[in-house]
Design a protein around this motif. Structure first.
Motif, mmCIF file in Angstrom:
data_model
loop_
_atom_site.group_PDB
_atom_site.id
_atom_site.type_symbol
_atom_site.label_atom_id
_atom_site.label_comp_id
_atom_site.label_asym_id
_atom_site.label_seq_id
_atom_site.Cartn_x
_atom_site.Cartn_y
_atom_site.Cartn_z
ATOM 1 N N GLY A 158 4.545 8.815 3.558
ATOM 2 C CA GLY A 158 3.220 8.863 2.948
ATOM 3 C C GLY A 158 2.660 7.479 2.717
ATOM 4 O O GLY A 158 3.337 6.614 2.158
ATOM 5 N N CYS A 159 1.438 7.259 3.179
ATOM 6 C CA CYS A 159 0.777 5.967 2.945
ATOM 7 C C CYS A 159 -0.729 6.214 2.940
ATOM 8 O O CYS A 159 -1.251 6.860 3.853
ATOM 9 C CB CYS A 159 1.136 4.971 4.047
ATOM 10 N N PRO A 160 -1.435 5.719 1.934
ATOM 11 C CA PRO A 160 -2.886 5.946 1.907
ATOM 12 C C PRO A 160 -3.594 5.192 3.023
ATOM 13 O O PRO A 160 -3.077 4.183 3.523
ATOM 14 C CB PRO A 160 -3.317 5.397 0.540
ATOM 15 N N PRO A 161 -4.779 5.653 3.447
ATOM 16 C CA PRO A 161 -5.599 4.859 4.354
ATOM 17 C C PRO A 161 -5.899 3.513 3.688
ATOM 18 O O PRO A 161 -6.125 3.454 2.470
ATOM 19 C CB PRO A 161 -6.881 5.683 4.521
ATOM 20 N N MET A 175 0.841 -1.202 0.000
ATOM 21 C CA MET A 175 0.000 0.000 0.000
ATOM 22 C C MET A 175 0.876 1.252 0.000
ATOM 23 O O MET A 175 0.616 2.208 -0.728
ATOM 24 C CB MET A 175 -0.933 0.002 1.218
ATOM 25 N N ALA A 176 1.938 1.227 0.819
ATOM 26 C CA ALA A 176 2.872 2.353 0.840
ATOM 27 C C ALA A 176 3.589 2.493 -0.500
ATOM 28 O O ALA A 176 4.071 3.568 -0.846
ATOM 29 C CB ALA A 176 3.886 2.171 1.965
ATOM 30 N N TRP A 208 -7.237 3.531 0.113
ATOM 31 C CA TRP A 208 -8.222 4.595 -0.062
ATOM 32 C C TRP A 208 -9.618 4.178 0.374
ATOM 33 O O TRP A 208 -10.617 4.530 -0.240
ATOM 34 C CB TRP A 208 -8.221 5.124 -1.505
ATOM 35 N N ILE A 209 -9.682 3.384 1.436
ATOM 36 C CA ILE A 209 -10.969 3.051 2.045
ATOM 37 C C ILE A 209 -11.342 4.151 3.035
ATOM 38 O O ILE A 209 -10.487 4.925 3.497
ATOM 39 C CB ILE A 209 -10.917 1.694 2.775
ATOM 40 N N ASP A 210 -12.622 4.203 3.379
ATOM 41 C CA ASP A 210 -13.078 5.149 4.402
ATOM 42 C C ASP A 210 -13.145 4.499 5.785
ATOM 43 O O ASP A 210 -13.020 5.182 6.805
ATOM 44 C CB ASP A 210 -14.444 5.721 4.027
ATOM 45 N N GLU A 228 -2.114 -0.143 -4.317
ATOM 46 C CA GLU A 228 -3.556 0.136 -4.137
ATOM 47 C C GLU A 228 -4.415 -1.075 -3.770
ATOM 48 O O GLU A 228 -5.226 -1.007 -2.854
ATOM 49 C CB GLU A 228 -4.155 0.851 -5.354
ATOM 50 N N HIS A 266 -2.599 4.119 9.404
ATOM 51 C CA HIS A 266 -1.615 4.479 8.373
ATOM 52 C C HIS A 266 -0.836 5.749 8.735
ATOM 53 O O HIS A 266 0.102 6.114 8.040
ATOM 54 C CB HIS A 266 -2.315 4.698 7.028
ATOM 55 N N PHE A 317 5.572 3.757 6.793
ATOM 56 C CA PHE A 317 4.548 4.802 6.912
ATOM 57 C C PHE A 317 5.145 6.206 7.027
ATOM 58 O O PHE A 317 4.442 7.172 7.228
ATOM 59 C CB PHE A 317 3.655 4.498 8.121
#
Lengths: 406, 406
Positions: A367-370, A190-191, A227-229, A195, A339, A364
């Motif tokens: 930068g790392c997306p949720p 993910m980092a 990119w989950i909520d 995706e 994250h 992390f």
């Protein structure tokens, strides 16, 4: 020598089959061999006056043979009303007399001679179904843009906690540890901007557990999505994906398997406890899980912080996590992960983890997306689909503290 | 927050993207951010007079961000002639200042910070292609009736020879060894009547080799098939299967990859030696292989007994075996196996193997069809397809005698 699958044999044609001799019956005027391949079994008939009779009488059950001859309709034959009247028999490999197991042999000895136990069609079906299950999983992932991962099983420190890890000397680097899960590495993906990733691969647990649901080595199914909520996104993905997988099993095999129509029910950990207390069952133990779940699927969500690892995302003393239960058994653990580097470092410290996870914390830093995901043991799912007594029967070769063979 | 893939942004609509900040340029009147997701990259524009300007100026490259705004056609912008004029920016995870690597960093340090190196589209493409390759492999296997295998990686003795095996303490059973290949177990599946199996999984080699083609852990691709007549059946299967796989890469990616039309050329080991002697190159070494093979595929067949393991089937002092070369590099080793128990026991004894392989020899005691198969390292194939300098770049996380991290 061309070969016909046994289920494709047609009366009044010649056929050439290849398979194992399941049974032999020597009568006064005739020898019957039941020969099996992956598609089915057929009666091979050799008259005692035929030049092949001596060879047929001499064949041992288990032997691998090729048989050619005329396929004949014979209503007296139980196996599909046909028999193969042999014109040629080739013993490719002769079995030693007296097979060491049969269907009545005790389970541990069945595992000792696993390759003979696996010849039984009901056992082989387990792996035909497993093949379908994995194929359907990957179909769905491919349609949803997942990248396949092969994360390393050799690690320089224990993947999550040191307590149940196999370790071995590794050149001049001290020791290597076997991965307990691909958790840290699928998060690394993910980092890295992958995706969406999946991995189906072995994991290793050095725990001395000997229950029907544990093994020291098993096949883990893992995904991770960016990119989950919240963990709800992961649950929605998992229920759709599982419906696709169970649908594929129902469509491709003659197996009764429920394919739920809509979303699976969800229950928070707190609400589950309350429900159990209301029926006089104070513990969320396996029996309690069975009470809540019945025969269906149930997501238990929002576990307290103290029941979850340090990398689960927290909110008001709870975690953004879930377990999926099916038929009263936990099949999946999932969560949104933390994250944010600073928060994760703090949670790792609070869990008493420092140097051993520093390489993981580095993922992390830049930068790392949720993100979030889930993991589970393939054999548990197969055990439940096939109604098997334990994961041993759902595993090609079981490994436990007292079993490393064959 | 719904999300648009960057390649799907359309001028004169609003768009909400999510990705990494690749670069930032702060000018007098405007801030430009280049934001990347898996599909592509786009210029995000923030006027210095905009309320978001301060945040944009402060963003560090590498940070994971969500950006929403109006997509505007702007012929002056190099990236597809569009820009996203930001109305909202959310920094999901802020990167520490100064990324530790860039494209010019030395290879070993690239591996230290592998997750940052993997963010580069050219590196991620390697794993997009690998995903396609494995998918195409499994598609072909599914169409040809293969069962998926997950053979154990923990073994009670070394899988083929003890010399290059990792081992570790295992409960009360002494030591466990890590599998060097699924060879013995995929053959067990033949004795179990599975007829056709495949496995893609990790294997472990404790050899101290440090060449660009070796690793201590790699992903092995293995098949095994029953009821073959010779190794020629395996070669025919492999060339059709590889054509399907290379065709899938060509169809799904923008990559130049040759897809041979017909069968691959075949050359016996003896004939290969003769050809090399004729051109004054006496050795069948890597340089010799390159001479024979050129840029295409070549099956080298019928290796002498002394160059092959004891379980390859023998015929007149040669083995029913082959290597597949591509672009001068060996990518596969395959063979028909010896399935006759008495012959196999003799060959094992001659090789000095006794007790350690007795469990394996047992697989052939109770009947086993003639069979064969092949195996190879996935990363070598990916390296050749993508023209990479070594298997390190074709592996998610490389493992070697001096590397166990990250």
């Amino acid at each position: 020598m061309a070969r016909t699958h046994i289920t494709h044999l047609t009366p009044n044609t010649t056929g050439a089959i290849a398979g194992f001799v399941a049974t032999k019956r020597v009568l006064k005027s005739v020898v019957f061999l039941i020969v099996e391949d992956r598609t089915g079994s057929v009666q091979v008939t050799v008259d005692r006056t035929h030049p092949l009779a001596e060879l047929a009488v001499d064949i041992t059950p288990g032997s691998a043979v090729r048989v050619a001859g005329m396929v004949t309709a014979n209503p007296a034959v139980k196996l599909g009303g046909i028999e193969l009247r042999a014109d040629a028999i080739e013993v490719a490999s002769r079995a030693a007399p007296e097979l060491p197991i049969d269907e009545t042999t005790a389970p541990e000895r069945q595992l000792d001679w696993r390759f003979l136990a696996l010849r039984r069609p009901s056992n082989r079906l387990v792996f035909e179904v497993q093949t379908t299950v994995e194929r359907a999983m990957r179909e769905y992932w491919a349609e949803h843009g997942f990248i396949e991962l092969h994360s390393p099983k050799l690690m320089h420190s224990a993947s999550e906690s040191g307590s149940e890890t196999f370790s071995m000397p590794y050149f001049d680097l001290g020791h290597a540890y076997l991965a307990q899960s691909p958790q840290f590495y699928k998060q690394m993906a993910m980092a890295a901007g992958f995706e969406r990733v999946f991995e189906i691969g072995p994991v290793f647990r050095a725990e001395p557990s000997m229950t029907p649901r544990h093994a020291t080595e098993f096949t883990s199914v893992d995904i991770e999505m960016s990119w989950i909520d919240s963990h709800e996104d992961i649950m929605q993905f998992e229920e759709r994906w599982l419906r696709h997988v169970l649908g594929a099993v129902r469509d491709r095999h003659d197996i009764e398997v429920p394919v739920p129509e809509g979303p699976f029910p969800r229950l928070t950990f707190d609400a589950a406890h309350q429900q159990l207390r209301d029926v006089g069952h104070p513990e969320l133990d396996p029996a309690g899980e069975r009470l809540l779940c019945g025969d269906g699927f149930l997501f238990l969500t929002d576990y307290p912080v103290e029941l979850r690892p340090f990398y689960h995302m927290r909110e008001n003393g709870l975690t953004r996590s879930f377990d999926l239960l099916w038929r009263g058994i936990e099949i999946t653990t999932g969560a949104q992960r933390e994250h944010r580097h600073d928060v994760l470092v703090r949670q790792a410290k609070e869990a008493g983890l420092g140097q051993s996870v520093s390489y993981y914390l580095d993922f992390f830093k830049y930068g790392c997306p949720p993100h979030g995901g889930f993991g589970f043991g393939l054999a548990r799912l197969i055990m439940l689909i096939m109604n098997l007594p334990s994961i041993r029967e759902a595993t090609f070769l079981h490994r436990s503290p007292n079993r490393l063979t064959p």
